[in-house]
Design a protein around this motif. Structure first.
Motif, PDB file in Angstrom:
ATOM      1  N   LYS A 220       1.013  -1.141   0.173  1.00  0.00           N
ATOM      2  CA  LYS A 220       0.038  -0.098   0.224  1.00  0.00           C
ATOM      3  C   LYS A 220       1.035   1.181  -0.015  1.00  0.00           C
ATOM      4  CE  LYS A 220      -4.106  -1.762   2.025  1.00  0.00           C
ATOM      5  NZ  LYS A 220      -5.589  -1.374   2.870  1.00  0.00           N
ATOM      6  N   THR A 221       0.548   2.148  -0.861  1.00  0.00           N
ATOM      7  CA  THR A 221       1.415   3.354  -1.279  1.00  0.00           C
ATOM      8  C   THR A 221       0.470   4.305  -1.463  1.00  0.00           C
ATOM      9  OG1 THR A 221       3.551   4.312  -2.040  1.00  0.00           O
ATOM     10  CG2 THR A 221       1.988   2.664  -3.397  1.00  0.00           C
ATOM     11  N   THR A 222       1.158   5.420  -2.269  1.00  0.00           N
ATOM     12  CA  THR A 222       0.247   6.624  -2.403  1.00  0.00           C
ATOM     13  C   THR A 222       0.778   7.039  -3.791  1.00  0.00           C
ATOM     14  OG1 THR A 222       0.232   7.199   0.064  1.00  0.00           O
ATOM     15  CG2 THR A 222      -0.593   9.068  -1.505  1.00  0.00           C
ATOM     16  N   CYS A 223      -0.184   7.656  -4.612  1.00  0.00           N
ATOM     17  CA  CYS A 223       0.128   8.200  -5.811  1.00  0.00           C
ATOM     18  C   CYS A 223       0.966   9.193  -6.106  1.00  0.00           C
ATOM     19  CB  CYS A 223      -1.377   8.466  -6.687  1.00  0.00           C
ATOM     20  SG  CYS A 223      -1.115   8.889  -8.274  1.00  0.00           S
ATOM     21  N   PRO A 224       1.955   9.263  -7.001  1.00  0.00           N
ATOM     22  CA  PRO A 224       3.067  10.500  -6.867  1.00  0.00           C
ATOM     23  C   PRO A 224       2.546  11.762  -7.761  1.00  0.00           C
ATOM     24  CG  PRO A 224       3.457   8.840  -8.557  1.00  0.00           C
ATOM     25  CD  PRO A 224       2.130   8.343  -7.982  1.00  0.00           C
ATOM     26  N   TYR A 225       1.089  11.607  -8.160  1.00  0.00           N
ATOM     27  CA  TYR A 225       0.715  12.922  -9.022  1.00  0.00           C
ATOM     28  C   TYR A 225       0.041  13.968  -8.327  1.00  0.00           C
ATOM     29  CZ  TYR A 225       1.912  10.034 -13.034  1.00  0.00           C
ATOM     30  OH  TYR A 225       2.190   9.237 -14.094  1.00  0.00           O
ATOM     31  N   CYS A 226      -1.171  14.157  -8.306  1.00  0.00           N
ATOM     32  CA  CYS A 226      -1.663  15.572  -7.702  1.00  0.00           C
ATOM     33  C   CYS A 226      -1.942  15.487  -6.378  1.00  0.00           C
ATOM     34  CB  CYS A 226      -3.041  15.775  -8.551  1.00  0.00           C
ATOM     35  SG  CYS A 226      -4.427  14.904  -8.047  1.00  0.00           S
ATOM     36  N   GLY A 227      -2.560  16.597  -5.885  1.00  0.00           N
ATOM     37  CA  GLY A 227      -2.606  16.874  -4.266  1.00  0.00           C
ATOM     38  C   GLY A 227      -3.749  16.038  -3.796  1.00  0.00           C
TER      39      GLY A 227
ATOM     40  N   LEU B 216      -7.112  23.461  -3.442  1.00  0.00           N
ATOM     41  CA  LEU B 216      -6.590  22.463  -4.041  1.00  0.00           C
ATOM     42  C   LEU B 216      -5.152  22.344  -4.481  1.00  0.00           C
ATOM     43  CD1 LEU B 216     -10.085  21.737  -6.033  1.00  0.00           C
ATOM     44  CD2 LEU B 216      -9.203  20.806  -3.656  1.00  0.00           C
ATOM     45  N   THR B 217      -4.395  21.596  -3.722  1.00  0.00           N
ATOM     46  CA  THR B 217      -3.040  21.648  -4.081  1.00  0.00           C
ATOM     47  C   THR B 217      -2.788  20.861  -5.533  1.00  0.00           C
ATOM     48  OG1 THR B 217      -2.522  20.137  -2.649  1.00  0.00           O
ATOM     49  CG2 THR B 217      -2.077  22.377  -1.895  1.00  0.00           C
ATOM     50  N   GLY B 218      -1.623  21.177  -6.130  1.00  0.00           N
ATOM     51  CA  GLY B 218      -1.526  20.651  -7.473  1.00  0.00           C
ATOM     52  C   GLY B 218      -0.526  19.434  -7.392  1.00  0.00           C
ATOM     53  N   GLN B 219       0.494  19.404  -6.465  1.00  0.00           N
ATOM     54  CA  GLN B 219       1.536  18.475  -6.456  1.00  0.00           C
ATOM     55  C   GLN B 219       1.251  17.553  -5.110  1.00  0.00           C
ATOM     56  OE1 GLN B 219       5.630  19.366  -7.767  1.00  0.00           O
ATOM     57  NE2 GLN B 219       5.084  21.176  -6.978  1.00  0.00           N
ATOM     58  N   PRO B 220       1.750  16.167  -5.252  1.00  0.00           N
ATOM     59  CA  PRO B 220       1.658  15.244  -4.421  1.00  0.00           C
ATOM     60  C   PRO B 220       1.861  15.708  -2.790  1.00  0.00           C
ATOM     61  CG  PRO B 220       3.439  14.671  -5.779  1.00  0.00           C
ATOM     62  CD  PRO B 220       2.760  15.642  -6.344  1.00  0.00           C
ATOM     63  N   ASN B 221       3.132  16.434  -2.822  1.00  0.00           N
ATOM     64  CA  ASN B 221       3.335  16.827  -1.513  1.00  0.00           C
ATOM     65  C   ASN B 221       3.703  18.435  -1.315  1.00  0.00           C
ATOM     66  OD1 ASN B 221       4.062  16.115   1.227  1.00  0.00           O
ATOM     67  ND2 ASN B 221       6.175  16.022   0.747  1.00  0.00           N
ATOM     68  N   ALA B 222       2.791  19.054  -2.042  1.00  0.00           N
ATOM     69  CA  ALA B 222       3.036  20.674  -1.881  1.00  0.00           C
ATOM     70  C   ALA B 222       2.746  20.865  -0.429  1.00  0.00           C
ATOM     71  CB  ALA B 222       2.005  21.273  -2.922  1.00  0.00           C
TER      72      ALA B 222
END
Length: 890
Positions: free
Chosen positions: A11-18, A330-336
């Motif tokens: 289980k992990t997290t997607c690297p795209y949007c926020g 709504l943030t744009g990046q996965p870790n903004a």
């Protein structure tokens, strides 16, 4: 009996949007990777968008940077890190700590971000660390801090489903945050009385679910929401009890909001008075309102004021921090968000503390045991690269981002980096527009290889977990930074041996001397060990030490983070929309497309994701196209005082007149001249430092081509000698669009050079001297090596079918001539341009289904599966259905 392939799931997290979707990655014994949505993750409940669904297709090692390089030669880690530490230390000794800088990224994990911030601010002693998140959400940070006293997002994703009115302003939710769009669409379908308003100069795919689309003029947002505040006051819809108990400066904000009357507001917003009245009436009469805003609000010289104009309306009505109510960035990046939490911005400190506050500096300095912290903010992104250009910054470390493509005035940024005395780039790819100018290249871990945490737009911290072995000598970014810190003499402060240790320190700092006066507090995890870190479930902050996990909303009962506990209304002045000039008559808007991400270093690897939109384009209104002499699929040259691009014309009434839209993804690796940020002026919001990428004055004209081309090849072309080219990954090879300003006399020789065709292989094909068309196809026995299709006009070729010929056998000589003709036989229908990337369904297939009686999106989905996975193409499918049925009715 076939051999069973065992799979290990992670289980992990997607690297795209926020949005921060949970992903389950499965790796078989044969190394094959599969991904699916995690049904237990509270951000997505199993949903994935087209990009997330295609993650497994982006994990190859093609183009990867696999070992450190110095000056283009392979080096060992010790040599490379010693050089980085030596050059940074020398620059600091000779020119002071502000002579060095880090430019980091929302693609980093929180642990990477934390170590970078600690090293630069705590031990180098400069605040010259900024992030590409400056380009997407820093105006939201500034607006939050002005209003709330802290960078706090009040609500949760659930509020979009609980609201009775959802306002989407400056957000193409369907393409930029697709899973949130799906959640909203499902909620609206179950409660048809829910209202959705989309505020955007373009009629994007998000407007498909809207009850009202307000085609606002560029930068008209402050006027719109100022007018709303004035309307709410005059109609008696404000919450005087909330205002009195929890806020300040309401009178001043109302006075500023009242500056324009309704006719003036109509002029400033580009909307009709009737549209304004209808919108204001909705907000007035519906209590449960959520206002979502994103880059269309933030990326402006008045972005912070736009944010505060929105916040003012929610504060005035007390519609904040309650279920189904509140402003939502709504943030744009996965870790903004994670970057914001650790002080990744030049004007912030870790744990949401403020570099301008002596008490905060003292607290962080004591916690870190740092020699001294800078007493003032560092250089924000645009100013940082100005300092690189004029020589103030002499050593620069760029991590996980591509500023030569993404920053405004991108050509000047490239020149600055090229001339900088010492540049380090940490990345996963060896060849990017930025990496080509590095003195030292450091190989980083990519998604699936690195371990850490990210925070999504609703303050939810999730784990990214490794499920693949590190390729070559690639190492984590936090490790690279810690090693340089040790080599610079700061050993004990950077003695971390795992991301779990970094996270524990980050959590401990968040609770250090925090009695509830700071919003960010995850000190419940300050003593986390590696095993617990490995097992960490998604959780939403705050989670102070001793507190149980909870879903938290802020500010329903006040409790703001200014010293007096009150929110601040901010009086903002409405900016009139910038008028076009005779020299620069168009307004350029930049943004994202559905299936690509940032500068395509990841999504460009997926043939499926490149199938929907395979080349850079400009959306232009039909009347504007006619005026400048451009037809659909022609090439257009767009210029500003800063640069020039060449892109394909997409003529559409979705676009407002005198406005253009060009996506920001294409770069020098995928197109000849399409770095759209080369046109954007380096002007920024005075409070946030965020560039204005949505309102750029430009001119447009046809690009004169003597010949247009389309080609497919089994191997990536080595040299495309063409005035215009755009390449994209395809199943079995590559596809490319071409244009030539001058005639080429030897097209066979051109193909041999571009596609590395051996001299002994002769093409089949033909030249039609009447039409000016030429067709060439090269075969090695039954395998298609390459095919070129030329025409005086944009080439009419069954593109997806031509691409498919790279993957089939051509033992039948007759069918080879069909390839050269570019037309499939009756037994091989052309699927047409891709509409549904998840299932690779083309427009011709959808049209055929409509002819067979599928007259709804659901019916098309049942027959073809199109639109049944991520749902991002449903609006496009609906448009095709409407067009087909309208044509049939004529």
């Amino acid at each position: 009996m076939p051999e069973l392939v065992h799979e290990k799931s992670t289980k992990t997290t997607c690297p795209y949007c926020g949005v921060g979707c949970g992903v389950i990655a499965r790796v078989g014994d044969d190394g094959a990777v599969g991904v699916k949505g995690d049904p237990e993750h509270p951000a997505n409940f199993g949903r994935l968008c087209s990009k997330g669904s295609a993650l497994a297709e982006t994990l190859d090692l093609d183009g990867r940077l696999l070992y450190p390089e110095i000056g283009g030669r392979r080096a060992g880690w010790d040599e490379a890190l010693d050089l980085v530490a030596t050059r940074f230390s020398r620059s600091i000794a000779e020119h002071g700590p502000d002579s060095v800088a880090f430019y980091v990224s929302g693609q980093l994990l929180t642990e990477d971000y934390y170590i970078a911030n600690k090293l630069m601010k705590g031990f180098i002693g400069s605040a010259n660390i900024d992030t590409n998140s400056r380009l997407c959400m820093s105006s939201s940070v500034a607006g939050h801090r002005r209003a709330f006293g802290a960078d706090t997002v009040p609500g949760t994703y659930e509020d979009l489903e609980l609201a009775d009115l959802v306002i989407l302003t400056g957000s193409n939710l369907a393409w930029c945050h697709p899973v949130l769009h799906q959640r909203l669409a499902v909620a609206k379908a179950s409660r048809p009385e829910m209202k959705v308003v989309v505020i955007d100069p373009r009629r994007t795919m998000t407007a498909d679910i809207a009850d009202m689309h307000l085609a606002i003029a560029p930068d008209g947002d402050t006027a719109l929401f100022n007018g709303l505040l004035a309307h709410l006051v005059r109609s008696g819809a404000v919450d005087q009890n909330y205002i009195s108990a929890h806020t300040k400066n309401f009178v001043e904000a109302f006075a500023a909001a009242s500056a324009l009357d309704l006719p003036e507001l109509a002029t400033a917003t580009g909307l009709t008075q009737a549209e304004l009245r209808d919108f204001y009436r909705l907000f007035e009469t519906i209590e449960k309102v959520v206002t979502c805003y994103s880059q269309g609000v933030n990326q402006s010289v008045g972005g912070t004021d736009k944010v505060n104009a929105i916040l003012n309306c929610h504060l005035a009505t007390g519609r904040i921090g309650r279920p189904g109510m509140g402003p939502f960035s709504l943030t744009g990046q996965p870790n903004a968000m994670g970057g914001r939490e650790v002080g990744g911005l030049a004007n912030m400190l870790a744990a949401h503390m403020d570099i301008d506050q002596p008490l905060h500096r003292d607290l962080v300095q004591r916690f870190w045991g740092a020699p001294a912290l800078p007493a003032k903010p560092g250089l924000k992104a645009v100013d940082m690269f100005r300092a690189v250009a004029d020589g103030r910054i002499k050593a620069l470390w760029i991590m996980a981002t591509n500023p030569v493509v993404s920053l405004p005035d991108a050509d000047a940024v490239e020149a600055a980096i090229k001339n900088c005395p010492f540049v380090v780039v940490s990345d996963i790819l060896r060849e990017t527009d930025t990496a080509r100018h590095a003195h030292v290249l450091l190989p980083s871990l990519g998604w699936g290889e690195k371990d850490g945490t990210v925070t999504n737009s609703e303050r939810r911290i999730s784990r990214q977990r490794a499920f693949l072995a590190a390729p070559g000598e690639a190492r984590a970014d936090w490790w690279q930074l810690a090693e340089v810190g040790r080599r610079m003499g700061f050993g004990q402060a950077f003695a971390h041996t795992s991301p779990a240790e970094v996270f524990a320190e980050h959590a401990a700092l968040s609770g250090f001397e925090n009695d509830g006066g700071r919003d960010f507090d995850i000190s419940a995890h300050a003593a986390i060990d590696r095993e617990s870190y490995d097992d960490l479930l998604p959780f939403q902050w705050p989670q102070p030490n001793g507190a149980a996990r909870q879903e938290k909303r802020f500010f329903a009962d006040g409790g703001f983070y200014h010293p007096d506990g009150r929110a601040r209304f901010v009086a903002v002045e409405a900016r009139m929309a910038k008028a076009a000039s005779d020299a620069l008559p168009f307004t350029l808007n930049t943004g994202r497309v559905r299936d690509h991400w940032h500068t395509m270093t990841r999504t460009g690897k997926s043939a499926r994701l490149s199938g929907h939109l395979a080349e850079p384009f400009v959306e232009i209104h039909p009347r504007d196209a006619q005026e400048i002499g451009v037809a659909d699929a022609d090439l257009v040259m767009i210029e500003s005082p800063y640069g020039r691009v060449i892109v394909r014309a997409l003529v559409t009434e979705r676009q407002a007149e005198r406005n253009l839209f060009v996506p920001m993804h294409w770069n020098d690796q995928f197109a000849a001249k399409a770095r759209i940020d080369a046109l954007v002026a380096p002007v920024t919001d005075p409070y946030s430092g965020q560039p204005a990428s949505k309102n750029v004055a430009v001119r447009a004209a046809p690009f004169a081509a003597s010949a247009y081309g389309f080609a497919v090849s089994a191997e990536k072309p080595v040299a495309l000698d063409a005035s215009y080219w755009a390449i994209a990954k395809a199943d079995g090879g590559w596809r490319m669009e071409l244009a030539f300003a001058d005639d080429e006399s030897d097209w066979i020789g051109w193909c041999r050079q571009a596609f590395s065709i051996p001299a002994e292989i002769e093409p089949i094909g033909y030249t039609d001297r009447t039409s000016g068309e030429l067709r060439l196809a090269f075969f090695d026995e039954d395998r298609l090596l390459a095919a070129l299709f030329l025409s005086p006009r944009p080439v009419a070729v069954a593109r997806n079918w031509a691409v498919s010929q790279l993957s089939v056998s051509h033992a039948n000589l007759g069918k080879r001539f069909a390839v050269a003709a570019g037309r499939p036989g009756a037994d091989k229908p052309d699927p047409g341009a891709t509409v549904c990337s998840c299932f690779s369904i083309g427009v011709n297939q959808i049209t055929a289904a409509i002819r067979d009686g599928c007259h709804s999106v659901e019916a098309v989905g049942e027959k073809l599966s199109a639109g049944t996975n991520c749902g991002s193409c449903r609006a496009e499918i609906r448009g095709i259905i409407h067009a087909c049925l309208a044509a049939a009715a004529e």
